[in-house]
Design a protein around this motif. Structure first.
Motif, mmCIF file in Angstrom:
data_model
loop_
_atom_site.group_PDB
_atom_site.id
_atom_site.type_symbol
_atom_site.label_atom_id
_atom_site.label_comp_id
_atom_site.label_asym_id
_atom_site.label_seq_id
_atom_site.Cartn_x
_atom_site.Cartn_y
_atom_site.Cartn_z
ATOM 1 N N GLN A 1 34.028 23.093 -3.395
ATOM 2 C CA GLN A 1 33.199 22.398 -2.823
ATOM 3 C C GLN A 1 33.697 20.808 -2.847
ATOM 4 O O GLN A 1 33.529 20.193 -1.667
ATOM 5 N N LEU A 2 33.805 20.346 -4.003
ATOM 6 C CA LEU A 2 34.041 18.962 -4.144
ATOM 7 C C LEU A 2 35.696 18.762 -3.162
ATOM 8 O O LEU A 2 35.374 17.565 -2.729
ATOM 9 N N MET A 3 36.345 19.519 -3.311
ATOM 10 C CA MET A 3 37.521 19.127 -2.502
ATOM 11 C C MET A 3 37.310 19.434 -0.898
ATOM 12 O O MET A 3 37.814 18.479 -0.191
ATOM 13 N N THR A 4 36.204 20.251 -0.559
ATOM 14 C CA THR A 4 35.804 20.092 0.741
ATOM 15 C C THR A 4 35.279 18.680 1.277
ATOM 16 O O THR A 4 35.557 18.195 2.225
ATOM 17 N N VAL A 5 34.364 18.339 0.209
ATOM 18 C CA VAL A 5 33.834 16.953 0.791
ATOM 19 C C VAL A 5 34.990 15.802 0.702
ATOM 20 O O VAL A 5 34.874 15.083 1.329
ATOM 21 N N LYS A 6 35.801 15.844 -0.415
ATOM 22 C CA LYS A 6 37.067 14.851 -0.519
ATOM 23 C C LYS A 6 37.882 14.689 0.975
ATOM 24 O O LYS A 6 38.032 13.860 1.374
ATOM 25 N N LYS A 7 38.008 16.007 1.179
ATOM 26 C CA LYS A 7 38.912 16.144 2.545
ATOM 27 C C LYS A 7 38.308 15.605 3.890
ATOM 28 O O LYS A 7 38.825 15.262 4.668
ATOM 29 N N ALA A 8 36.917 15.929 3.818
ATOM 30 C CA ALA A 8 36.184 15.435 4.866
ATOM 31 C C ALA A 8 36.263 13.612 4.961
ATOM 32 O O ALA A 8 35.985 13.319 6.104
ATOM 33 N N ARG A 9 36.249 13.416 3.778
ATOM 34 C CA ARG A 9 36.108 11.742 3.771
ATOM 35 C C ARG A 9 37.627 11.113 3.948
ATOM 36 O O ARG A 9 37.628 9.978 4.813
ATOM 37 N N PHE A 10 38.790 11.729 3.429
ATOM 38 C CA PHE A 10 39.878 11.084 3.576
ATOM 39 C C PHE A 10 40.814 11.777 4.446
ATOM 40 O O PHE A 10 41.933 11.108 4.514
ATOM 41 N N ASP A 11 40.885 12.814 4.960
ATOM 42 C CA ASP A 11 42.137 13.415 5.721
ATOM 43 C C ASP A 11 42.381 12.567 6.975
ATOM 44 O O ASP A 11 43.270 12.477 7.569
ATOM 45 N N SER A 12 41.418 11.638 7.484
ATOM 46 C CA SER A 12 41.262 10.896 8.860
ATOM 47 C C SER A 12 41.816 9.588 8.263
ATOM 48 O O SER A 12 42.169 8.765 9.365
ATOM 49 N N TRP A 13 42.002 9.254 7.389
ATOM 50 C CA TRP A 13 42.358 7.857 6.978
ATOM 51 C C TRP A 13 43.817 7.396 7.327
ATOM 52 O O TRP A 13 44.157 6.523 7.785
ATOM 53 N N PRO A 14 44.820 8.342 7.205
ATOM 54 C CA PRO A 14 46.110 7.878 7.906
ATOM 55 C C PRO A 14 46.184 7.644 9.400
ATOM 56 O O PRO A 14 46.551 6.651 9.726
ATOM 57 N N ALA A 15 45.486 8.345 10.166
ATOM 58 C CA ALA A 15 45.384 8.097 11.484
ATOM 59 C C ALA A 15 44.592 6.889 11.697
ATOM 60 O O ALA A 15 44.936 5.953 12.475
ATOM 61 N N GLU A 16 43.655 6.525 11.211
ATOM 62 C CA GLU A 16 42.734 5.430 11.185
ATOM 63 C C GLU A 16 43.376 4.205 10.857
ATOM 64 O O GLU A 16 43.249 3.195 11.470
ATOM 65 N N THR A 17 44.184 4.102 9.756
ATOM 66 C CA THR A 17 45.016 3.335 9.182
ATOM 67 C C THR A 17 46.014 2.703 10.274
ATOM 68 O O THR A 17 46.268 1.792 10.746
ATOM 69 N N LYS A 18 46.739 3.803 10.770
ATOM 70 C CA LYS A 18 47.579 3.590 11.918
ATOM 71 C C LYS A 18 46.902 2.847 13.209
ATOM 72 O O LYS A 18 47.569 1.882 13.605
ATOM 73 N N VAL B 1 47.773 18.625 -5.983
ATOM 74 C CA VAL B 1 46.632 18.955 -6.551
ATOM 75 C C VAL B 1 45.333 17.965 -6.050
ATOM 76 O O VAL B 1 44.424 18.497 -5.777
ATOM 77 N N LEU B 2 45.679 16.897 -5.275
ATOM 78 C CA LEU B 2 44.578 16.132 -4.768
ATOM 79 C C LEU B 2 44.217 16.793 -3.502
ATOM 80 O O LEU B 2 43.300 16.230 -2.709
ATOM 81 N N SER B 3 45.087 17.932 -2.974
ATOM 82 C CA SER B 3 44.353 18.363 -1.728
ATOM 83 C C SER B 3 44.154 19.805 -2.247
ATOM 84 O O SER B 3 44.407 20.733 -1.138
ATOM 85 N N LEU B 4 44.231 20.357 -3.309
ATOM 86 C CA LEU B 4 44.122 21.629 -3.552
ATOM 87 C C LEU B 4 42.669 22.123 -3.509
ATOM 88 O O LEU B 4 41.745 21.911 -4.096
#
Length: 444
Positions: A80-97, A156-159
């Motif tokens: 559950q923690l990783m699901t929440v983490k991915k929802a927050r961070f997965d979009s960051w590379p595209a947003e930074t670009k 690990v940070l995407s496990l």
């Protein structure tokens, strides 16, 4: 071939900070990125790590308070923690670009030198009056049989699912932090440490105390042990050590260190000097080639490889290139921390280095008797401070659940060197917390 006033290779914290500053000057600027926009820290490093540590620290703190006001300890739900983490961070590379594309021109791909002031990206060449290398570090990969079965810190940070049994190869802060997180979620953890200690660079006494506390929580340390081979055994992985022993686990993490991203740059084409530690720079961050600079983790500078240091160097280089400041770079007091549980943090002179040096006095304080630490049941919280011959506070190291925040209270004290009188006249911190005890640590 298009020409630019500035070309920045890499979009991590160092490159990002410098690009933000240079974009405001009206000069032409090209940012080059072949990996994740934003680099390691916001995507697969310090930002997602500290996000995960919030839940882990809360759970572990509640567990040590059972019977002291907490009836039911918290448990970490890794999936559950990783699901929440991915929802927050997965979009960051595209947003930074997208942010970069609003600031300056962008070239997607790995930049390589053609000559001292020409970069090639995907077959396209660009000339830069000033070129800044900020390509950072990446996880080191062991060259052993079966290395293809090893994972790294990015994995690990995407496990998505917690393994039942994990083995970490390494004893640096990456291994210790991630091992702490998985163990807190219920994973059985073994760590293979090639030397006789963990967390080199931190105070050795507190590093050993961390080992003791992590061992008491079920983590197993194998010192003087390395992995010599890895093999697939059905759905599991078997590690053979240098002692001939075998460990079978569900997941094996190569946390054997980090290395500079230099290979794809073709530095020799430009005559830029470098070593296995990174790119050599002078005290103005210029490489061996005039007009070419390096900042952040990619340099061979003997300073901690931290986001704060990278951004400091970006600020410094901006002042030099745009404002004409020619003072050599002088690094300030730097705070560092390992965000395991407990945390270890330090700043200034390491007590271990000061112990046998007549120029220093080392004093340890047991923090566990203070109401704040006793309220957290922090029985092993300790702070060691270092004084010089003039009785100035010049170093501090702490182990405890709030060590990073506590040491941050002492970074400005060590850096600015206030007297006890100056502190008393100008500062009155919130109470109760470590900051309100700083006055008692000042001897002059």
């Amino acid at each position: 071939m298009k020409s630019y006033d500035y070309i920045i290779l890499g979009t991590g914290p160092a490159g990002y900070k410098l690009a933000q500053l240079l974009a405001k000057t009206g000069k032409s600027l090209l940012a080059v990125e072949g990996g994740l926009f934003g680099g390691t820290c916001p995507n697969v490093g310090c930002e997602p790590k500290i996000f995960l540590s919030g839940a882990v620290h809360t759970a572990l703190a509640s567990q040590q308070l059972v019977g002291r006001g907490i009836a039911q300890p918290a448990q970490v739900d890794w999936d559950q923690l990783m699901t929440v983490k991915k929802a927050r961070f997965d979009s960051w590379p595209a947003e930074t670009k997208a942010i970069y594309e609003k600031m300056c021109d962008v070239a997607v791909g790995y930049g390589e030198f053609v000559d001292a002031h020409t970069i090639q990206v995907n077959g396209h060449q660009y000339h830069g009056t000033h070129i800044i290398i900020a390509t950072g570090h990446r996880p080191h990969r062991l060259e052993i049989p079966g290395k293809e079965y090893l994972h790294d810190s990015t994995d690990v940070l995407s496990l998505s699912h917690r393994p039942d049994h994990a083995v970490f190869i390494g004893g640096g802060y990456v291994a210790i932090e991630l091992a702490t997180f998985l163990a807190a979620a219920g994973t059985k953890v073994d760590l293979l440490i090639r030397s006789d200690r963990i967390l080199r660079g931190f105070y050795g006494k507190y590093a050993q105390e961390m080992v003791d506390q992590l061992t008491a929580r079920g983590l197993t340390f194998h010192f003087q042990t390395t992995a010599s081979a890895v093999a697939k055994t059905g759905e599991r992985v078997t590690i053979t050590t240098n002692h001939g022993e075998q460990l079978t686990a569900d997941y094996v993490v190569d946390a054997s260190g980090r290395v500079p991203n230099v290979e794809k740059l073709k530095l020799t084409a430009a005559g830029i000097k470098y070593s296995r530690r990174g790119i050599d720079v002078d005290d103005h961050l210029q490489t061996s080639v005039a007009g070419v600079y390096a900042i952040g983790d990619i340099t061979s500078q003997p300073v901690p490889k931290l986001t704060t240091v990278a951004e400091l160097e970006a600020d410094y280089l901006y002042r030099q290139l745009v404002r004409g400041d020619q003072e050599p770079l002088r690094y300030p007091t730097i705070g560092t921390a390992a965000f395991a549980f407990p945390e270890i943090a330090q700043a200034g002179v390491n007590p271990e280095e000061a112990a046998d040096d007549s120029r220093y006095q080392v004093v340890e304080h047991d923090l566990s008797f203070g109401s704040f630490y006793a309220g957290l049941n922090e029985q092993e919280a300790k702070l060691t401070v270092v004084y010089d011959r003039d009785q100035r506070l010049v170093g501090a190291s702490e182990i405890g659940a709030t060590a990073a925040d506590d040491i941050n209270n002492l970074v400005p004290v060590i850096g600015l060197q206030p007297s006890s009188r100056e502190w008393q006249r100008k500062v009155l911190p919130a109470y109760p917390a470590l900051a309100d005890e700083v006055f008692g640590l000042l001897k002059r």
